[in-house]
Scaffold this active site. Structure first.
Site, PDB file in Angstrom:
ATOM      1  CG  HIS A   1       7.865  -3.793  -7.656  1.00 21.08           C
ATOM      2  ND1 HIS A   1       8.139  -5.342  -8.665  1.00 21.08           N
ATOM      3  CD2 HIS A   1       8.757  -3.610  -9.218  1.00 21.08           C
ATOM      4  CE1 HIS A   1       8.776  -5.280  -9.637  1.00 21.08           C
ATOM      5  NE2 HIS A   1       9.537  -4.464  -9.739  1.00 21.08           N
TER       6      HIS A   1
ATOM      7  CG  HIS B   1       8.045  -2.307 -17.698  1.00 19.54           C
ATOM      8  ND1 HIS B   1       8.881  -2.656 -16.560  1.00 19.54           N
ATOM      9  CD2 HIS B   1       8.332  -2.811 -18.982  1.00 19.54           C
ATOM     10  CE1 HIS B   1       9.938  -2.894 -16.902  1.00 19.54           C
ATOM     11  NE2 HIS B   1       9.964  -3.387 -18.155  1.00 19.54           N
TER      12      HIS B   1
ATOM     13  CG  ASP C   1      10.935   2.974 -12.426  1.00 16.85           C
ATOM     14  OD1 ASP C   1      12.117   3.586 -13.029  1.00 16.85           O
ATOM     15  OD2 ASP C   1      10.366   2.642 -12.630  1.00 16.85           O
TER      16      ASP C   1
HETATM   17  N1  CMC Z   1      -0.271   4.216  -6.416  1.00 15.59           N
HETATM   18  C1  CMC Z   1      -1.688   4.182  -6.203  1.00 15.59           C
HETATM   19  N2  CMC Z   1      -2.281   2.986  -5.411  1.00 15.59           N
HETATM   20  C2  CMC Z   1      -1.844   1.692  -6.246  1.00 15.59           C
HETATM   21  C3  CMC Z   1      -0.641   1.883  -6.682  1.00 15.59           C
HETATM   22  C4  CMC Z   1       0.377   2.732  -7.208  1.00 15.59           C
HETATM   23  N3  CMC Z   1       1.409   3.419  -7.344  1.00 15.59           N
HETATM   24  N4  CMC Z   1      -0.118   0.776  -6.925  1.00 15.59           N
HETATM   25  C5  CMC Z   1      -0.477  -0.326  -6.420  1.00 15.59           C
HETATM   26  N5  CMC Z   1      -1.684   0.620  -6.845  1.00 15.59           N
HETATM   27  C6  CMC Z   1      -3.266  -0.262  -5.602  1.00 15.59           C
HETATM   28  C7  CMC Z   1      -3.903  -0.574  -6.780  1.00 15.59           C
HETATM   29  O1  CMC Z   1      -5.102   0.554  -7.075  1.00 15.59           O
HETATM   30  C8  CMC Z   1      -4.705  -2.047  -5.905  1.00 15.59           C
HETATM   31  O2  CMC Z   1      -5.534  -1.142  -5.325  1.00 15.59           O
HETATM   32  P1  CMC Z   1      -6.848  -2.229  -5.290  1.00 15.59           P
HETATM   33  O3  CMC Z   1      -6.771  -3.383  -4.220  1.00 15.59           O
HETATM   34  O4  CMC Z   1      -7.815  -1.017  -3.766  1.00 15.59           O
HETATM   35  O5  CMC Z   1      -7.962  -2.141  -6.126  1.00 15.59           O
HETATM   36  C9  CMC Z   1      -3.808  -2.684  -5.074  1.00 15.59           C
HETATM   37  O6  CMC Z   1      -3.032  -0.633  -4.580  1.00 15.59           O
HETATM   38  C10 CMC Z   1      -2.873  -3.673  -5.708  1.00 15.59           C
HETATM   39  O7  CMC Z   1      -2.322  -2.888  -7.311  1.00 15.59           O
HETATM   40  P2  CMC Z   1      -2.392  -3.877  -8.254  1.00 15.59           P
HETATM   41  O8  CMC Z   1      -2.334  -3.175  -9.441  1.00 15.59           O
HETATM   42  O9  CMC Z   1      -3.097  -4.809  -8.973  1.00 15.59           O
HETATM   43  O10 CMC Z   1      -0.750  -3.987  -8.485  1.00 15.59           O
HETATM   44  P3  CMC Z   1       0.397  -4.811  -9.739  1.00 15.59           P
HETATM   45  O11 CMC Z   1       0.792  -5.826  -9.035  1.00 15.59           O
HETATM   46  O12 CMC Z   1      -0.588  -5.367 -10.837  1.00 15.59           O
HETATM   47  O13 CMC Z   1       0.815  -3.432 -10.076  1.00 15.59           O
HETATM   48  C11 CMC Z   1       2.413  -1.834 -10.371  1.00 15.59           C
HETATM   49  C12 CMC Z   1       2.041  -3.129  -9.950  1.00 15.59           C
HETATM   50  C13 CMC Z   1       4.414  -1.387 -10.258  1.00 15.59           C
HETATM   51  C14 CMC Z   1       1.652  -1.641 -11.967  1.00 15.59           C
HETATM   52  C15 CMC Z   1       1.622  -0.680  -9.844  1.00 15.59           C
HETATM   53  O14 CMC Z   1       2.031  -0.959  -8.160  1.00 15.59           O
HETATM   54  C16 CMC Z   1       1.791   1.052 -10.578  1.00 15.59           C
HETATM   55  O15 CMC Z   1       0.806   1.390 -11.316  1.00 15.59           O
HETATM   56  N6  CMC Z   1       2.816   1.466 -10.150  1.00 15.59           N
HETATM   57  C17 CMC Z   1       2.855   2.796 -10.216  1.00 15.59           C
HETATM   58  C18 CMC Z   1       3.682   2.526 -11.604  1.00 15.59           C
HETATM   59  C19 CMC Z   1       5.132   2.187 -11.270  1.00 15.59           C
HETATM   60  O16 CMC Z   1       5.832   2.771 -10.212  1.00 15.59           O
HETATM   61  N7  CMC Z   1       5.600   1.124 -12.019  1.00 15.59           N
HETATM   62  C20 CMC Z   1       7.261   0.877 -12.140  1.00 15.59           C
HETATM   63  C21 CMC Z   1       7.647  -0.468 -11.312  1.00 15.59           C
HETATM   64  S1  CMC Z   1       9.029  -0.873 -11.111  1.00 15.59           S
HETATM   65  C22 CMC Z   1       9.936  -0.472 -12.335  1.00 15.59           C
HETATM   66  C23 CMC Z   1       9.710  -1.426 -13.141  1.00 15.59           C
HETATM   67  O17 CMC Z   1      10.638  -2.785 -12.917  1.00 15.59           O
HETATM   68  O18 CMC Z   1       9.464  -1.300 -14.371  1.00 15.59           O
END
Ligand code: CMC
Length: 446
Positions: free
Chosen positions: A323, A284, A379
């Site tokens: 996201h 987050h 971010d």
């Molecule tokens: N780098 C590499 N792979 C990723 C990333 C990333 N940053 N984010 C998602 N994936 C992949 C993930 O491994 C999964 O792949 P697979 O389908 O092969 O298993 C797929 O994309 C879907 O990911 P998810 O974890 O199911 O997606 P989510 O909606 O649960 O997570 C997130 C969203 C923001 C937590 C995630 O994209 C992430 O961890 N990003 C990096 C951390 C980040 O930048 N966070 C800030 C968010 S914006 C500010 C805020 O509002 O907090």
């Protein structure tokens, strides 16, 4: 008709004779149920009626990360992740970032509409005269270890404010709610700057109420021996815009935490402290700090390909990408990217910018990221700007928390006045053992 248009027509009742319900057949019993559709949703409690026998608890819905569950009705922030749209109280984020100020946006979020001149003057005056904290807050903060993380300090000190304002638990009184709202927005920068001074081993500086909100924050952060700190107006404006971009984001993890904790009818300091805790996590708000550490670790352009390979092999995440809601682009990231230019004009270009730009270029064209709809989020570039301000990485999420405070409060105010809300209490699917016979330790270990 596109799928979206068909779905919209269905929700507008233009197809199938305008029927607004879902017919569900429970194949366990053969019974059919008509579940009303309201605002594109069905009530989870409607499924409780679906039972196999009279003593059956009834059907539940399972949604571990609330990926498809609306937990409230809200008129604060509108977000369309597919189209990259973000609006506060109906106003597009692009226009607010360009033409408004953070305190005006805070007023808008908290009060629901834009202020007239007198309302804005009063709002700013109230916030300005509440920037000081009780001296004991200072003493309390001095008790943290020299290397305490400022987010941990902020979390503790926001929670501690509830002990300084015990009247804050009178959450049913609108005047009381108002004054606590003012206090929190006003004192957040003071607590944040004290946390920074603490890790730097520098004296804490009191607010300068002649300055504007962001300028006063910079003064508390950086003032040394000069009689008056003069913030650079371009940096002050850039910080104000960053606060605007972070001010609310509907039901994200920290807002959900504020609402869940607030639903117990606790005071707003305790509820907002829960939000600070949720924001701290690297998935987050903590992502901005993680982005900078990632860029520093990559260090130079030639290390980028092996880093990207590592991400694609699942060894780590490309922080600042992806996201839960935005699947096309994050409108805040677009605005921040532009703001980078203004800040770097004053501070000089950050050498890590080149690495960030190259990562973005590769990721936007690489099948792994394109297939998963992973785009830069708010971010990705904010950390670079914060570094240009000479904020240490540990402070980045603290800055996010300052910006998010009016959003948390607007959501908390909406929650406590929403007659449909009750104490948050999800269900579970129990997977453990049942009715075991307890054997005393002396017998188990014999
Ligand atoms: N780098 C590499 N792979 C990723 C990333 C990333 N940053 N984010 C998602 N994936 C992949 C993930 O491994 C999964 O792949 P697979 O389908 O092969 O298993 C797929 O994309 C879907 O990911 P998810 O974890 O199911 O997606 P989510 O909606 O649960 O997570 C997130 C969203 C923001 C937590 C995630 O994209 C992430 O961890 N990003 C990096 C951390 C980040 O930048 N966070 C800030 C968010 S914006 C500010 C805020 O509002 O907090």
């Amino acid at each position: 008709m596109s799928t979206e248009t068909q779905a919209q027509a269905a929700s507008d009742g233009e197809v199938n004779g305008g029927k607004q319900s879902l017919t569900v057949t429970d194949n366990r019993t053969g019974k059919t149920y008509d579940v009303p559709i309201e605002d594109g949703t069905v009530r989870a409690m409607a499924f409780r009626e679906m039972k196999v026998s009279d003593d059956d608890f009834g059907l539940m819905t399972y949604d571990p990360a609330y990926t498809n569950t609306a937990s409230c009705r809200s008129s604060i922030t509108f977000l369309d992740g597919e189209a990259g749209v973000l609006e506060y109280r109906g106003y597009p984020i692009e226009q607010l970032a360009e033409k408004s100020t953070y305190l005006e946006v805070a007023y808008l979020l908290v009060n629901g509409e834009l202020p007239n001149q007198q309302q804005l003057d009063e709002w700013k005056h109230e916030i300005t005269i509440h920037t000081f904290v009780h001296e004991n807050v200072k003493t309390f903060m001095q008790g943290f270890r020299h290397d305490a993380h400022p987010m941990g300090m902020l979390l503790g000190s926001v929670g501690a404010l509830s002990t300084f304002y015990p009247d804050a638990n009178d959450i049913k009184d609108p005047d009381n709610r108002y004054i606590q709202t003012i206090r929190l927005i006003a004192k957040m920068p003071t607590l944040a700057a004290f946390a920074y001074r603490h890790i730097m081993g520098q004296p804490y500086y009191y607010p300068d109420n002649d300055l504007e909100y962001p300028g006063n924050f910079l003064s508390m952060m950086y003032k040394m021996t000069e009689l008056k700190y003069e913030p650079d107006p371009r940096l002050e404006r850039a910080l104000d815009v960053l606060f605007i971009l972070h001010a609310d984001h509907e039901q994200n993890c920290s807002t959900n935490a504020v609402r869940a904790v607030g639903s117990s009818q606790v005071d707003p300091y305790s509820a907002v402290a829960a939000g600070v805790g949720a924001l701290f996590g690297p998935l987050h708000g903590g992502a901005n700090e993680a982005v900078l550490r990632m860029l520093r670790r990559i260090g130079s352009m030639e290390n980028i390909p092996s880093f990207i390979e590592g991400v694609k092999n699942g060894n780590e995440r490309l922080m600042g990408f992806g996201h839960r809601v935005y699947k096309n682009y994050d409108p805040r990231a677009t605005i921040i990217k532009k703001a980078c230019d203004d800040v770097f004009e004053v501070t000089g270009v950050n050498p890590l910018l080149e690495i960030a730009q190259e990562l973005e270029k590769i990721a936007l064209n690489d099948e792994y990221f394109v297939k998963r709809k992973l785009y830069p989020n708010v971010d990705f570039y904010s950390g670079l700007i914060y570094e240009a301000f000479q904020f240490p990485p540990e402070m980045f999420t603290v800055l996010f928390a300052i910006g998010r405070t009016p959003g948390w409060l607007a959501q908390w105010l909406e929650l406590v006045q929403d007659k449909e809300q009750k104490i948050a209490r999800p269900k579970q699917i129990y997977t453990g053992d049942r009715t075991l016979d307890f054997v005393p330790a002396s017998e188990r270990w014999a």
